[in-house]
Design a protein around this motif. Structure first.
Motif, PDB file in Angstrom:
ATOM      1  N   LYS A 143       0.836  -1.215   0.000  1.00 30.61           N
ATOM      2  CA  LYS A 143       0.000   0.000   0.000  1.00 30.61           C
ATOM      3  C   LYS A 143       0.864   1.256   0.000  1.00 30.61           C
ATOM      4  CE  LYS A 143      -3.464   2.384   2.870  1.00 30.61           C
ATOM      5  NZ  LYS A 143      -4.314   2.271   4.101  1.00 30.61           N
ATOM      6  N   TYR A 144       1.910   1.248   0.817  1.00 28.86           N
ATOM      7  CA  TYR A 144       2.762   2.437   0.945  1.00 28.86           C
ATOM      8  C   TYR A 144       4.058   2.326   0.140  1.00 28.86           C
ATOM      9  CZ  TYR A 144      -0.344   3.904   4.716  1.00 28.86           C
ATOM     10  OH  TYR A 144      -1.444   4.309   5.437  1.00 28.86           O
ATOM     11  N   GLU A 145       4.234   1.203  -0.567  1.00 24.09           N
ATOM     12  CA  GLU A 145       5.420   0.969  -1.392  1.00 24.09           C
ATOM     13  C   GLU A 145       6.707   1.098  -0.570  1.00 24.09           C
ATOM     14  OE1 GLU A 145       4.757   3.751  -4.624  1.00 24.09           O
ATOM     15  OE2 GLU A 145       3.861   2.149  -5.839  1.00 24.09           O
ATOM     16  N   ILE A 146       6.735   0.377   0.546  1.00 29.74           N
ATOM     17  CA  ILE A 146       7.907   0.338   1.423  1.00 29.74           C
ATOM     18  C   ILE A 146       8.398  -1.109   1.464  1.00 29.74           C
ATOM     19  CG2 ILE A 146       8.822   0.788   3.724  1.00 29.74           C
ATOM     20  CD1 ILE A 146       6.409   2.664   4.153  1.00 29.74           C
ATOM     21  N   PRO A 147       9.650  -1.368   1.111  1.00 31.15           N
ATOM     22  CA  PRO A 147      10.148  -2.749   1.107  1.00 31.15           C
ATOM     23  C   PRO A 147      10.247  -3.336   2.506  1.00 31.15           C
ATOM     24  CG  PRO A 147      11.916  -1.202   0.632  1.00 31.15           C
ATOM     25  CD  PRO A 147      10.652  -0.405   0.626  1.00 31.15           C
ATOM     26  N   VAL A 148      10.115  -4.656   2.577  1.00 31.96           N
ATOM     27  CA  VAL A 148      10.188  -5.397   3.839  1.00 31.96           C
ATOM     28  C   VAL A 148      11.501  -6.165   3.917  1.00 31.96           C
ATOM     29  CG1 VAL A 148       9.231  -7.361   5.117  1.00 31.96           C
ATOM     30  CG2 VAL A 148       7.709  -5.614   4.197  1.00 31.96           C
ATOM     31  N   ILE A 149      12.201  -6.000   5.032  1.00 33.11           N
ATOM     32  CA  ILE A 149      13.315  -6.871   5.393  1.00 33.11           C
ATOM     33  C   ILE A 149      12.780  -7.869   6.414  1.00 33.11           C
ATOM     34  CG2 ILE A 149      15.586  -7.032   6.477  1.00 33.11           C
ATOM     35  CD1 ILE A 149      16.097  -4.151   5.525  1.00 33.11           C
ATOM     36  N   GLU A 150      12.806  -9.126   6.054  1.00 34.84           N
ATOM     37  CA  GLU A 150      12.246 -10.186   6.898  1.00 34.84           C
ATOM     38  C   GLU A 150      13.353 -10.804   7.744  1.00 34.84           C
ATOM     39  OE1 GLU A 150      10.340 -14.680   6.322  1.00 34.84           O
ATOM     40  OE2 GLU A 150      10.970 -13.488   4.585  1.00 34.84           O
ATOM     41  N   ASP A 151      13.301 -10.547   9.044  1.00 30.88           N
ATOM     42  CA  ASP A 151      14.265 -11.123   9.967  1.00 30.88           C
ATOM     43  C   ASP A 151      13.737 -12.469  10.450  1.00 30.88           C
ATOM     44  OD1 ASP A 151      15.920 -11.858  12.026  1.00 30.88           O
ATOM     45  OD2 ASP A 151      15.894  -9.919  13.051  1.00 30.88           O
ATOM     46  N   SER A 152      14.183 -13.516   9.768  1.00 26.88           N
ATOM     47  CA  SER A 152      13.831 -14.888  10.157  1.00 26.88           C
ATOM     48  C   SER A 152      15.026 -15.577  10.791  1.00 26.88           C
ATOM     49  CB  SER A 152      13.331 -15.673   8.940  1.00 26.88           C
ATOM     50  OG  SER A 152      12.007 -15.324   8.628  1.00 26.88           O
ATOM     51  N   ALA A 153      15.796 -14.797  11.563  1.00 24.91           N
ATOM     52  CA  ALA A 153      16.999 -15.334  12.216  1.00 24.91           C
ATOM     53  C   ALA A 153      16.693 -16.607  12.988  1.00 24.91           C
ATOM     54  CB  ALA A 153      17.594 -14.277  13.148  1.00 24.91           C
ATOM     55  N   GLU A 154      15.507 -16.656  13.613  1.00 29.90           N
ATOM     56  CA  GLU A 154      15.149 -17.767  14.489  1.00 29.90           C
ATOM     57  C   GLU A 154      14.169 -18.753  13.836  1.00 29.90           C
ATOM     58  OE1 GLU A 154      15.368 -14.543  18.184  1.00 29.90           O
ATOM     59  OE2 GLU A 154      13.455 -15.480  17.657  1.00 29.90           O
ATOM     60  N   ALA A 155      13.889 -18.564  12.549  1.00 28.94           N
ATOM     61  CA  ALA A 155      12.724 -19.227  11.965  1.00 28.94           C
ATOM     62  C   ALA A 155      13.021 -20.136  10.777  1.00 28.94           C
ATOM     63  CB  ALA A 155      11.692 -18.177  11.558  1.00 28.94           C
ATOM     64  N   LEU A 156      14.252 -20.619  10.637  1.00 25.89           N
ATOM     65  CA  LEU A 156      14.511 -21.581   9.568  1.00 25.89           C
ATOM     66  C   LEU A 156      13.653 -22.821   9.784  1.00 25.89           C
ATOM     67  CD1 LEU A 156      16.148 -22.455   7.077  1.00 25.89           C
ATOM     68  CD2 LEU A 156      17.830 -23.443   8.667  1.00 25.89           C
ATOM     69  N   GLY A 157      12.894 -23.199   8.778  1.00 21.89           N
ATOM     70  CA  GLY A 157      12.011 -24.364   8.881  1.00 21.89           C
ATOM     71  C   GLY A 157      10.585 -24.024   9.244  1.00 21.89           C
ATOM     72  N   SER A 158      10.344 -22.796   9.699  1.00 22.23           N
ATOM     73  CA  SER A 158       8.974 -22.356   9.966  1.00 22.23           C
ATOM     74  C   SER A 158       8.298 -21.979   8.648  1.00 22.23           C
ATOM     75  CB  SER A 158       8.970 -21.160  10.919  1.00 22.23           C
ATOM     76  OG  SER A 158       9.543 -21.510  12.159  1.00 22.23           O
ATOM     77  N   LYS A 159       6.952 -22.024   8.647  1.00 20.94           N
ATOM     78  CA  LYS A 159       6.212 -21.765   7.414  1.00 20.94           C
ATOM     79  C   LYS A 159       4.945 -20.975   7.704  1.00 20.94           C
ATOM     80  CE  LYS A 159       7.755 -26.176   5.418  1.00 20.94           C
ATOM     81  NZ  LYS A 159       7.319 -27.499   4.910  1.00 20.94           N
ATOM     82  N   TYR A 160       4.542 -20.196   6.720  1.00 21.75           N
ATOM     83  CA  TYR A 160       3.248 -19.518   6.774  1.00 21.75           C
ATOM     84  C   TYR A 160       2.464 -19.939   5.533  1.00 21.75           C
ATOM     85  CZ  TYR A 160      -0.334 -15.903   6.738  1.00 21.75           C
ATOM     86  OH  TYR A 160      -1.541 -15.240   6.720  1.00 21.75           O
ATOM     87  N   LYS A 161       1.309 -20.564   5.766  1.00 26.05           N
ATOM     88  CA  LYS A 161       0.478 -21.097   4.680  1.00 26.05           C
ATOM     89  C   LYS A 161       1.304 -21.991   3.750  1.00 26.05           C
ATOM     90  CE  LYS A 161      -3.074 -17.498   4.732  1.00 26.05           C
ATOM     91  NZ  LYS A 161      -3.807 -16.455   3.968  1.00 26.05           N
TER      92      LYS A 161
END
Length: 363
Positions: A143-161
């Motif tokens: 909506k605001y055209e702002i990029p996302v940096i996803e910090d998945s430091a702790e989330a290797l192997g986790s999933k969303y949908k």
């Protein structure tokens, strides 16, 4: 250790690649790209912190720019903002995932725009292995055209949908620090969506040497590349990732069974089937601070280590003067929460000792 780490380390010695080049690095990156899928381009680095720093550089964050950051996280998420003399704007958590609150995020964006500068980036975290509220956060990002940096430091192997964490951001990071679900002793990766971004990241991570036969440098670079020994450890670890995830989730199931029907304690769990957590750490919230401290002391008396939850950034002395948006849910979680033993090597005897303390103290 999984078993093959030493084999890959010996390969590095036998081939005489004891540096920031070698087949272990290439194979580790390739394996991670295959595991993550979704057009992931992986750059192996010396730490997850380095990956966040490079992500900010790739997004051209400069002095005075606003960067929105989740407050409930480890300090390494936020510190690279200050490396670049940019301005962090902290956002509170929501109750289901403990991650970035979409409503508070939008409020923070509007504030920044009112100050005359749209934020350069949004750093959102998948805390303790729990995926963030992906759909809502990405909708606001678009909506605001702002990029996302996803910090998945702790989330290797986790999933969303069904989709792996580390593939949702414009840029994403994963850590392989010694305490993570798999390790390279110290290390991390930057995950980009195209090969051009990967080439740029690698350039910056290897001292930004210009394409000349001699040493020519036109901009600041860093010594951030993962070495071939660390990557060898990572290759061996990656082969046992699914087993380690299964063991962490088994720990969570154990705690769920142990504390069920107990009104004094709440185990942090996935809100619904869209969220698949690796449960890197199993965490609990107690009904009050006194009970939390009593339980922590009792565990310590029994030689069982527990730790406090991350202290949110907006409560840290380093960051207390920066803007914060939200209702301080993250502060409330910090006051009432503990991290319980969650290692992949917990034995049945360990679990029995933990269960005895929980059942004796929480009633």
């Amino acid at each position: 250790m999984g078993g093959n780490e030493l084999k890959y380390i010996k390969d590095a010695f036998y081939t005489n690649w004891i540096s920031q080049y070698g087949s272990n690095i290439d194979e580790f990156e390739n394996s991670l790209e295959e595991y993550l899928g979704n057009s992931s381009h992986v750059t192996a680095l010396s730490s997850g912190t380095a990956a966040i720093h490079l992500a900010l550089r790739l997004l051209n964050v400069e002095e005075g720019d606003f960067v929105i950051c989740q407050s409930f996280t480890f300090v390494a998420t936020a510190n690279p903002i200050l490396y670049l003399k940019a301005v962090p704007v902290f956002v509170d958590s929501e109750n289901q995932t403990w991650n970035m609150c979409p409503d508070a995020l939008e409020e923070a964006i509007k504030y920044c725009i009112q100050q005359g500068k749209k934020p350069k980036a949004i750093i959102t975290v998948s805390l303790y292995g729990m995926p963030f509220n992906v759909d809502d956060i990405l909708q606001i990002s678009r909506k605001y055209e702002i990029p996302v940096i996803e910090d998945s430091a702790e989330a290797l192997g986790s999933k969303y949908k069904g989709r792996p964490c580390g593939t949702f951001g414009d840029l994403s990071i994963i850590s392989f620090n010694g305490n993570k679900i798999i390790t390279t002793a110290g290390g991390g990766i930057l995950i980009s969506r195209n090969s051009d971004a990967k080439r740029r990241a690698l350039f910056l991570a290897t001292q930004a040497k210009d394409n000349e036969e001699f040493y020519s440098h036109s901009e600041i670079g860093y010594n951030y590349r993962m070495d071939n020994i660390a990557a060898g450890i990572g290759r061996g670890q990656l082969e046992t990732l699914e087993e380690k995830i299964s063991q962490r989730r088994k720990n969570h199931d154990f705690y769920q069974q142990t504390v069920k029907n107990n009104g004094n304690i709440k185990l942090f769990s996935a809100p619904n089937s869209d969220f698949y957590s690796n449960y890197w750490l199993s965490t609990i919230i107690l009904k009050d601070t006194l009970l939390k401290e009593k339980l922590k002391a009792e565990f310590s008396q029994n030689n069982i280590e527990t730790r406090y939850l991350w202290k949110p950034m907006h409560l840290q002395p380093l960051y207390k003067d920066y803007k914060f948006f939200g209702n301080n849910l993250s502060g409330t979680l910090f006051e009432g929460g503990l991290c319980l033993p969650s290692g992949t090597n917990l034995t049945d005897n360990c679990r029995a000792r933990i269960s005895e303390v929980l059942q004796n103290e929480i009633h």
